[in-house]
Scaffold this motif. Structure first.
Motif, short mmCIF file in Angstrom:
data_model
loop_
_atom_site.label_atom_id
_atom_site.label_comp_id
_atom_site.label_asym_id
_atom_site.label_seq_id
_atom_site.Cartn_x
_atom_site.Cartn_y
_atom_site.Cartn_z
N ARG A 1 -19.54 11.14 10.12
CA ARG A 1 -18.90 12.42 9.81
C ARG A 1 -17.83 12.18 8.75
O ARG A 1 -16.95 11.32 8.94
N TYR A 2 -17.90 12.94 7.66
CA TYR A 2 -16.90 12.77 6.60
C TYR A 2 -16.75 14.05 5.81
O TYR A 2 -17.57 14.96 5.91
N ARG A 3 -15.67 14.11 5.03
CA ARG A 3 -15.42 15.25 4.15
C ARG A 3 -15.66 14.83 2.71
O ARG A 3 -15.34 13.70 2.30
N ILE A 4 -16.21 15.75 1.93
CA ILE A 4 -16.58 15.48 0.54
C ILE A 4 -15.44 15.85 -0.40
O ILE A 4 -14.84 16.93 -0.26
N TYR A 5 -15.15 14.96 -1.34
CA TYR A 5 -14.11 15.26 -2.32
C TYR A 5 -14.54 16.44 -3.19
O TYR A 5 -15.65 16.46 -3.72
N ASP A 6 -13.66 17.41 -3.33
CA ASP A 6 -13.93 18.59 -4.15
C ASP A 6 -13.31 18.36 -5.53
O ASP A 6 -12.09 18.34 -5.68
N TRP A 7 -14.16 18.19 -6.53
CA TRP A 7 -13.68 17.86 -7.87
C TRP A 7 -13.00 19.04 -8.54
O TRP A 7 -12.33 18.87 -9.56
N THR A 8 -13.17 20.24 -8.01
CA THR A 8 -12.51 21.42 -8.57
C THR A 8 -11.07 21.52 -8.09
O THR A 8 -10.15 21.79 -8.87
N THR A 9 -10.86 21.29 -6.81
CA THR A 9 -9.52 21.43 -6.23
C THR A 9 -8.76 20.12 -6.18
O THR A 9 -7.53 20.11 -6.01
#
Length: 286
Positions: free
Chosen positions: A192-200
């Motif tokens: 389980r992980y969170r994806i880096y958001d390149w926009t924010t």
């Protein structure tokens, strides 16, 4: 027919068996293999599936995918494919390379457990993502984890002050990749992980990957020494650095100063850890 082939789901095995049954009667005609290739094209079979079907038509028995050379030649030399393949020769080569990578991953496991973890490493613009997608296709939809999703959130000014060695260590949160993906999957637990958001510039959407199948981790630094022992197989895409630079520039995502700093960190990685020499398979990039 295809039930015992490693890496194929029951659904895909059944689909390939049906294609073989549809093509077999054509082999009794003059230029029967050419007719079979035309039918495969008209039925929407891709290059890799056509090669697998052709291998069966040529009399190959069940088991692992094994050598595909004769079947590949039959497909790629077919008049049914000549209008689409010349411009796609690199794609055809990638498919063959993907088969080599998949075969390596499917060899007897170094460690017990059902989850097989593959690393595809290489510098920016080398073709890692393309190869990973092709391998996932061969393995019938293996999960892909992008190292880019583990880019480390930090203020721009702080990131810009990092030198090449510091960039190698801190651009990506490799500890999070280890703790949230590699260790759970090694232990046959859900990752389980969170994806880096390149926009924010922040961590965004959550993702889960169930254990029990193949998982591909692709990206620069994927096979860094701290992570290497978590993988069952490692491939390194070796593409000329000038080709990589042209591709990175063509993307238009970053200015020249950032490209320079990025490549300096990559050079540090290559010079100090030699991922090419540690890989199980070197893949020639284009």
């Amino acid at each position: 027919m295809f039930e015992d082939v490693q890496g194929l789901s029951p659904e895909r095995a059944a689909r390939l068996a049906l294609l073989v049954a549809q093509c077999e009667p054509l082999l009794d005609q003059d230029e029967g293999m050419e007719h079979a290739q035309r039918l495969l094209r008209d039925l929407g079979a891709g290059v890799m599936d056509s090669i697998l079907v052709t291998r069966a038509l040529l009399g190959a028995g069940p088991g692992e995918l094994g050598e595909l050379g004769e079947a590949e030649s039959a497909v790629l030399s077919s008049n049914a494919r000549t209008t689409e393949l010349p411009a796609r020769r690199p794609l055809v080569d990638v498919i063959a390379q993907a088969q080599d990578v998949a075969d390596g991953l499917l060899r007897p496991a170094r460690t017990p457990g059902g989850t097989r973890i593959l690393a595809i490493d290489g510098t920016g613009g080398s073709g890692k993502t393309t190869l990973a997608a092709a391998v996932a296709g061969v393995l019938d939809g293996a999960a892909i984890v992008h190292v880019d999703d583990f880019y480390r959130p930090m203020p721009d000014g702080e990131r810009e002050r990092l030198d090449a060695e510091q960039g190698y260590h801190h651009y990506f949160d490799w500890e999070r990749l280890r703790d949230q993906v590699l260790i759970p999957l090694r232990d046959e637990r859900v990752a389980r992980y969170r994806i880096y958001d390149w926009t924010t510039g922040r961590l965004g959407a959550r993702r889960e990957i169930a254990p029990g199948a193949a998982v591909i981790v692709e990206g620069v630094y994927a096979a860094r020494p701290e992570l290497a022992h978590y993988y069952h197989f490692t491939a390194y895409v070796d593409t000329p650095r000038d080709v990589c630079l042209r591709r990175v520039r063509a993307r238009g995502e970053n200015g020249e100063e950032w490209i320079r700093r990025w490549r300096a960190a990559e050079e540090h990685y290559l010079r100090t850890t030699w991922p090419q020499s540690r890989a199980d398979l070197m893949v020639r990039g284009y």
